[in-house]
Motif scaffolding. Structure first.
Motif, PDB file in Angstrom:
ATOM      1  N   MET A   1       0.848  -1.181   0.000  1.00  0.00           N
ATOM      2  CA  MET A   1       0.000   0.000   0.000  1.00  0.00           C
ATOM      3  C   MET A   1       0.886   1.234   0.000  1.00  0.00           C
ATOM      4  O   MET A   1       1.759   1.379   0.848  1.00  0.00           O
ATOM      5  CB  MET A   1      -0.894  -0.026   1.234  1.00  0.00           C
ATOM      6  CG  MET A   1      -1.684   1.240   1.467  1.00  0.00           C
ATOM      7  SD  MET A   1      -2.918   1.611   0.249  1.00  0.00           S
ATOM      8  CE  MET A   1      -3.930   0.177   0.347  1.00  0.00           C
TER       9      MET A   1
ATOM     10  N   ALA B   1       0.637   5.585  -0.882  1.00  0.00           N
ATOM     11  CA  ALA B   1      -0.195   6.742  -1.224  1.00  0.00           C
ATOM     12  C   ALA B   1       0.663   7.993  -1.232  1.00  0.00           C
ATOM     13  O   ALA B   1       1.659   8.089  -0.517  1.00  0.00           O
ATOM     14  CB  ALA B   1      -1.335   6.878  -0.235  1.00  0.00           C
TER      15      ALA B   1
ATOM     16  N   ASN C   1      -5.342   9.586   1.935  1.00  0.00           N
ATOM     17  CA  ASN C   1      -5.321   8.978   0.601  1.00  0.00           C
ATOM     18  C   ASN C   1      -5.077   7.478   0.698  1.00  0.00           C
ATOM     19  O   ASN C   1      -5.676   6.695  -0.053  1.00  0.00           O
ATOM     20  CB  ASN C   1      -4.251   9.630  -0.262  1.00  0.00           C
ATOM     21  CG  ASN C   1      -4.590  11.054  -0.623  1.00  0.00           C
ATOM     22  OD1 ASN C   1      -5.728  11.493  -0.470  1.00  0.00           O
ATOM     23  ND2 ASN C   1      -3.598  11.791  -1.088  1.00  0.00           N
ATOM     24  N   ALA C   2      -4.216   7.060   1.615  1.00  0.00           N
ATOM     25  CA  ALA C   2      -3.952   5.627   1.802  1.00  0.00           C
ATOM     26  C   ALA C   2      -5.195   4.921   2.337  1.00  0.00           C
ATOM     27  O   ALA C   2      -5.514   3.798   1.915  1.00  0.00           O
ATOM     28  CB  ALA C   2      -2.782   5.431   2.762  1.00  0.00           C
TER      29      ALA C   2
ATOM     30  N   TYR D   1      -8.329   5.835   1.866  1.00  0.00           N
ATOM     31  CA  TYR D   1      -9.282   5.762   0.755  1.00  0.00           C
ATOM     32  C   TYR D   1      -8.909   4.648  -0.220  1.00  0.00           C
ATOM     33  O   TYR D   1      -9.771   3.886  -0.663  1.00  0.00           O
ATOM     34  CB  TYR D   1      -9.329   7.103   0.028  1.00  0.00           C
ATOM     35  CG  TYR D   1     -10.167   7.061  -1.218  1.00  0.00           C
ATOM     36  CD1 TYR D   1     -11.550   7.110  -1.149  1.00  0.00           C
ATOM     37  CD2 TYR D   1      -9.573   6.955  -2.473  1.00  0.00           C
ATOM     38  CE1 TYR D   1     -12.321   7.049  -2.293  1.00  0.00           C
ATOM     39  CE2 TYR D   1     -10.333   6.892  -3.618  1.00  0.00           C
ATOM     40  CZ  TYR D   1     -11.707   6.955  -3.530  1.00  0.00           C
ATOM     41  OH  TYR D   1     -12.471   6.887  -4.665  1.00  0.00           O
ATOM     42  N   LYS D   2      -7.627   4.554  -0.528  1.00  0.00           N
ATOM     43  CA  LYS D   2      -7.145   3.526  -1.459  1.00  0.00           C
ATOM     44  C   LYS D   2      -7.411   2.122  -0.917  1.00  0.00           C
ATOM     45  O   LYS D   2      -7.816   1.221  -1.650  1.00  0.00           O
ATOM     46  CB  LYS D   2      -5.643   3.725  -1.679  1.00  0.00           C
ATOM     47  CG  LYS D   2      -5.124   3.344  -3.016  1.00  0.00           C
ATOM     48  CD  LYS D   2      -3.669   3.767  -3.095  1.00  0.00           C
ATOM     49  CE  LYS D   2      -3.125   3.606  -4.474  1.00  0.00           C
ATOM     50  NZ  LYS D   2      -1.723   3.975  -4.557  1.00  0.00           N
ATOM     51  N   ALA D   3      -7.195   1.942   0.393  1.00  0.00           N
ATOM     52  CA  ALA D   3      -7.417   0.633   1.018  1.00  0.00           C
ATOM     53  C   ALA D   3      -8.903   0.277   1.009  1.00  0.00           C
ATOM     54  O   ALA D   3      -9.269  -0.874   0.714  1.00  0.00           O
ATOM     55  CB  ALA D   3      -6.886   0.636   2.448  1.00  0.00           C
TER      56      ALA D   3
ATOM     57  N   ARG E   1     -11.163   1.367  -1.073  1.00  0.00           N
ATOM     58  CA  ARG E   1     -11.565   1.150  -2.462  1.00  0.00           C
ATOM     59  C   ARG E   1     -11.177  -0.251  -2.938  1.00  0.00           C
ATOM     60  O   ARG E   1     -11.942  -0.917  -3.634  1.00  0.00           O
ATOM     61  CB  ARG E   1     -10.904   2.204  -3.361  1.00  0.00           C
ATOM     62  CG  ARG E   1     -11.342   2.124  -4.810  1.00  0.00           C
ATOM     63  CD  ARG E   1     -10.510   3.013  -5.664  1.00  0.00           C
ATOM     64  NE  ARG E   1      -9.121   2.528  -5.629  1.00  0.00           N
ATOM     65  CZ  ARG E   1      -8.091   3.210  -6.065  1.00  0.00           C
ATOM     66  NH1 ARG E   1      -8.238   4.428  -6.523  1.00  0.00           N
ATOM     67  NH2 ARG E   1      -6.876   2.700  -6.016  1.00  0.00           N
ATOM     68  N   ASP E   2      -9.982  -0.701  -2.544  1.00  0.00           N
ATOM     69  CA  ASP E   2      -9.492  -2.009  -2.982  1.00  0.00           C
ATOM     70  C   ASP E   2      -9.921  -3.143  -2.067  1.00  0.00           C
ATOM     71  O   ASP E   2      -9.617  -4.310  -2.344  1.00  0.00           O
ATOM     72  CB  ASP E   2      -7.961  -1.988  -3.080  1.00  0.00           C
ATOM     73  CG  ASP E   2      -7.473  -0.995  -4.122  1.00  0.00           C
ATOM     74  OD1 ASP E   2      -8.276  -0.618  -5.003  1.00  0.00           O
ATOM     75  OD2 ASP E   2      -6.297  -0.588  -4.060  1.00  0.00           O
TER      76      ASP E   2
END
Length: 125
Positions: A1, A3, A57-58, A60-62, A64-65
């Motif tokens: 991960m 970001a 941001n990290a 959100y990315k986690a 989302r995935d």
């Protein structure tokens, strides 16, 4: 991960921003935010905001995935303050002269990631 977050055109000289950036390079992201919250330098405020943005941001990315996310696992893998455009102003001086004032700006970039990401980057270099 991994970001990334960036703040551009921050009204702080890059030299002053680098003093703050060097203090938090390689630290755990949560610890870096705590250090910057009480740092006396004025450049600590925008750097702290960029780190908090990278953490968000990290997260959100986690989400989302569909991966698990823990703030305490994030480390600052890259952080740097580059020079932005300089605002040129003039100040009146004695005997009709003018002196140039340079108001410098900087671009602050932060990349947060796991320790595993850091090891992969070192191996790739």
């Amino acid at each position: 991960m991994e970001a990334k977050a960036q703040a551009k055109y921050v009204r702080c000289t890059p030299m002053k921003a680098r003093r703050v950036v060097d203090q938090v390079r390689g630290k755990r992201a949560v610890d870096a935010v705590g250090v910057l919250r009480f740092a006396p330098q004025s450049a600590a405020v925008p750097v702290r905001k960029v780190i908090e943005s990278a953490i968000a941001n990290a997260r959100y990315k986690a989400e989302r995935d569909g991966e698990r996310f823990n703030e305490n696992d994030l480390f600052i893998t890259e952080v740097y303050a580059d020079e932005g455009p300089t605002l040129k102003r003039f100040r009146p001086r004695a005997q009709g002269r003018a002196a140039r004032i340079l108001k410098r700006t900087s671009h602050i970039t932060v990349v947060v990631g796991d320790r595993a990401d850091t090891a992969k980057q070192e191996g790739a270099r």
